[in-house]
Design an enzyme around this catalytic site. Structure first.
Site, short mmCIF file in Angstrom:
data_model
loop_
_atom_site.label_atom_id
_atom_site.label_comp_id
_atom_site.label_asym_id
_atom_site.label_seq_id
_atom_site.Cartn_x
_atom_site.Cartn_y
_atom_site.Cartn_z
N ASP A 158 0.81 -1.22 0.00
CA ASP A 158 0.00 0.00 0.00
C ASP A 158 0.85 1.27 0.00
O ASP A 158 0.32 2.38 0.05
CB ASP A 158 -0.97 0.02 1.19
CG ASP A 158 -0.27 0.10 2.53
OD1 ASP A 158 0.99 0.05 2.57
OD2 ASP A 158 -0.97 0.20 3.57
N ASP B 14 5.16 -0.83 7.46
CA ASP B 14 4.30 -1.42 8.48
C ASP B 14 5.09 -2.35 9.37
O ASP B 14 6.29 -2.59 9.17
CB ASP B 14 3.12 -2.14 7.82
CG ASP B 14 3.55 -3.07 6.69
OD1 ASP B 14 4.53 -3.82 6.88
OD2 ASP B 14 2.91 -3.04 5.62
N ASP C 79 7.90 5.05 21.15
CA ASP C 79 7.80 6.50 21.19
C ASP C 79 6.60 6.87 22.06
O ASP C 79 5.51 6.34 21.86
CB ASP C 79 7.61 7.07 19.78
CG ASP C 79 8.40 8.34 19.55
OD1 ASP C 79 8.33 9.22 20.43
OD2 ASP C 79 9.08 8.46 18.53
N ASP D 156 8.60 12.07 23.54
CA ASP D 156 8.53 13.19 22.62
C ASP D 156 8.31 14.51 23.38
O ASP D 156 7.42 14.60 24.23
CB ASP D 156 7.37 12.94 21.64
CG ASP D 156 7.30 13.96 20.54
OD1 ASP D 156 8.22 14.02 19.71
OD2 ASP D 156 6.31 14.73 20.52
N GLU E 187 13.17 13.63 24.79
CA GLU E 187 13.46 14.67 23.80
C GLU E 187 13.15 16.03 24.43
O GLU E 187 12.04 16.26 24.90
CB GLU E 187 12.61 14.48 22.54
CG GLU E 187 12.91 15.54 21.47
CD GLU E 187 11.82 15.62 20.41
OE1 GLU E 187 12.16 15.94 19.26
OE2 GLU E 187 10.65 15.39 20.73
N HIS F 240 14.26 11.48 12.70
CA HIS F 240 13.16 11.77 11.78
C HIS F 240 12.89 13.26 11.64
O HIS F 240 12.11 13.67 10.77
CB HIS F 240 11.89 11.06 12.25
CG HIS F 240 11.41 11.55 13.58
ND1 HIS F 240 12.07 11.27 14.75
CD2 HIS F 240 10.34 12.31 13.93
CE1 HIS F 240 11.43 11.82 15.76
NE2 HIS F 240 10.39 12.46 15.29
N ASP F 241 13.51 14.09 12.47
CA ASP F 241 13.33 15.54 12.41
C ASP F 241 14.53 16.28 11.84
O ASP F 241 14.50 17.51 11.75
CB ASP F 241 13.05 16.10 13.82
CG ASP F 241 11.67 15.74 14.34
OD1 ASP F 241 10.76 15.55 13.51
OD2 ASP F 241 11.50 15.63 15.57
#
Length: 591
Positions: free
Chosen positions: A42, A46, A115, A223, A282, A354-355
């Site tokens: 898709d 996943d 996370d 986070d 974080e 990822h940031d």
């Protein structure tokens, strides 16, 4: 902190120091599930895709997998807007898939960290749905609701309860017509902030955390956890010259009750567990002095924090204003954190996540010297004192993406900034050019597994375009090449596991004012390691340190062992570095 609280923390030592500190010798690998591996075609990664790649991660040698959010979510902020903390989003799979993944991780001797996003929820979370249903709802105080500014009509520009600017552009307040009040959202308007002042909120969060730990997870990456305590007065922030919004940071970064909350969390969630749990927070804007408190083992708050000082050194007035990095600034920053947490606390070590954009494009050379500069950057980071974090694809030397037009971007931060800038009169092409080097989408393009059309990530259409250079940069090719970036990372991880000085030795920065060479020593007992790294594309003859007492005089290293090098173990005369070279030497005192 009260005397009774101090006593409680001191009495809460029910695990051995060795077990409690296992993460000091560990290496963590961050998986961004949406972009890691897609099992069902898709176009979205996943859990079953991750399951299929566990042997790859075991071969790399990492100890811990950190999973970015896979909870049920509308995906406005790619999973950082959670609508159900105790379910898996259908795009990622099911709880049964998660349990299978967790079992597979543990069978391979690794651990899994989730996370934890508890500063805010999605606006579709049932808690918020109840909270916004009526001013009298019992959950109204679970979020930050406030009336319009005194003397102003609700809903008009400027009537917001205070002037804070959202991290994702615009005001931090959203007007709700149904109840006539505003709710606070430090990020997107679909991410309302939880009110941690309410003890019911805290207990609901702790209950959820215990549920995941009981399921078998090994810890949490938290986070923006230093934003959970706000000044209840929510005062206006200072407005920069010519600005529209104020800086609310002083009132929500490391707020008045943050230490109380983290200590309470430890008591309610982590204390008394039958195994050590990893916790990393974080913390944007955290200072060294604050980090020392958060990570002091006696205070029982967190194991380590993510700080952002070193990844802001190439920013100008904002992250969209990119500047060239000065190496002496990087050394001053990282060296200060090494020294500051040497006796109390612990460092996290990272270039990528990822940031952040891809480090080889940012601080290295993603052209002719990509392989060598990627390996050099890895060596410098992993030889510092602290726990290293690898972001997916970093171990391959993946680069920034082309991102040629606004349609190439997917991240809400970039899309919102572009819309705001263009509305203010900027040209779209100019805004995109400014965003391109630092955009978060650089790190979110799909993982490069092989040279096939979609890099082996999916059989379908990927949710974000695959970097075209995947035909050259991919895991399949690097696994077969002993000189690849992958195998250099594997050797670095092996070195941390086998040489105690890497994890536990002291740290001494050398040549702090040299803008070409990064040099330092690590020492534990009779063993001393010397790390020399060239941050340029030209050969360098390294100036010999004048302080021979630190054990870094070149003559004393002439017969030392080369532990690791990205140019081969016969790397030439000590102090002469090839372009982007990084070499680690070891000597052991005798007599």
């Amino acid at each position: 902190m009260t005397t009774s609280l101090t006593t409680t923390l001191a009495d809460d030592r029910d695990d051995t120091t060795a077990d409690r500190d296992w993460w000091k010798s560990a290496v963590v690998y961050q998986i961004y599930p949406r972009s890691f591996a897609d099992s069902d075609g898709d176009g979205i990664g996943d859990l079953r895709g991750i399951i299929g790649r566990l042997d790859y991660l075991a071969q790399l040698g990492v100890d811990v997998l950190w999973l970015s959010p896979v909870y049920r979510s509308p995906q406005d902020d790619n999973g950082y807007d959670i609508s159900d903390y105790q379910d898996i989003d259908p795009s990622f799979g099911t709880l049964a898939d998660f349990d299978e993944l967790l079992a597979g991780v543990h069978q391979r001797g690794m651990k899994l960290v989730m996370d934890l996003v508890v500063n805010h929820t999605s606006d579709q979370h049932p808690w918020f749905t109840e909270s916004r249903s009526s001013p009298d709802n019992p959950k109204r105080d679970w979020y930050w609701w406030r009336p319009a500014r005194e003397g102003m009509d609700p809903g008009v520009p400027g009537a917001e309860p205070n002037n804070w600017r959202s991290i994702f552009s615009g005001p931090t307040w959203r007007f709700d017509e149904a109840t006539g009040e505003y709710y606070l959202h430090l990020f997107a308007h679909t991410q309302p902030d939880l009110n941690w002042e309410n003890p019911e909120v805290r207990e609901a969060i702790y209950t959820m955390m215990r549920w995941w730990l009981d399921r078998g997870v090994d810890g949490f990456r938290m986070d923006v956890i230093n934003m959970i305590s706000k000044d209840p007065a929510l005062p206006d922030g200072v407005v920069d010259d010519g600005g529209t919004y104020g800086d609310g940071g002083p009132f929500f970064l490391c707020g008045p009750r943050i230490h109380d909350y983290l200590q309470e969390m430890h008591r309610e969630v982590f204390a008394g567990r039958d195994r050590p749990i990893l916790t990393v927070g974080e913390m944007p804007g955290v200072t060294l002095e604050e980090a020392r408190l958060y990570t002091d083992p006696e205070r029982r708050e967190l194991d380590m924090v993510f700080q952002f000082e070193h990844v802001g050194l190439d920013h100008g007035t904002s992250k969209w204003d990119s500047r060239e990095l000065r190496l002496r600034d990087l050394k001053a920053s990282l060296g200060r954190w090494q020294e500051g947490l040497a006796e109390t606390g612990w460092n996290s070590l990272y270039w990528n996540n990822h940031d952040q954009p891809r480090i080889v494009s940012r601080f290295g050379d993603d052209g002719d010297h990509r392989i060598r500069s990627a390996a050099m950057l890895a060596t410098v980071l992993h030889l510092h004192r602290g726990t290293p974090y690898i972001y997916q694809g970093e171990e391959l030397g993946m680069t920034n993406a082309p991102l040629l037009a606004i349609d190439d971007f997917r991240d809400i931060e970039s899309v919102n900034h572009h819309a705001e800038a263009v509305a203010a009169g900027a040209e779209s092409a100019d805004v995109v050019a400014a965003m391109r080097p630092m955009a978060r989408d650089n790190s979110r393009t799909p993982m490069h597994w092989d040279a096939s059309p979609n890099a082996g990530f999916t059989d379908g259409t990927p949710w974000i375009a695959v970097n075209p250079n995947h035909a050259e940069i991919n895991a399949a090719a690097q696994l077969e090449d002993p000189a690849s970036v992958f195998h250099h990372y594997r050797r670095l991880i092996e070195l941390r596991h086998s040489e105690p000085a890497v994890a536990h030795g002291d740290f001494t920065m050398l040549l702090p004012d040299d803008d070409r060479v990064y040099a330092f020593t690590r020492r534990l007992g009779d063993t001393t390691l010397l790390v020399l790294a060239n941050f340029t594309d030209s050969p360098v003859v390294v100036t010999e340190p004048t302080d021979a007492a630190e054990g870094a005089d070149w003559a004393g290293w002439s017969d030392s062992e080369v532990l690791l090098s990205n140019v081969g173990t016969d790397s030439g005369r000590i102090g002469e570095l090839a372009p982007w070279e990084a070499t680690v030497y070891r000597r052991v005192a005798t007599g």
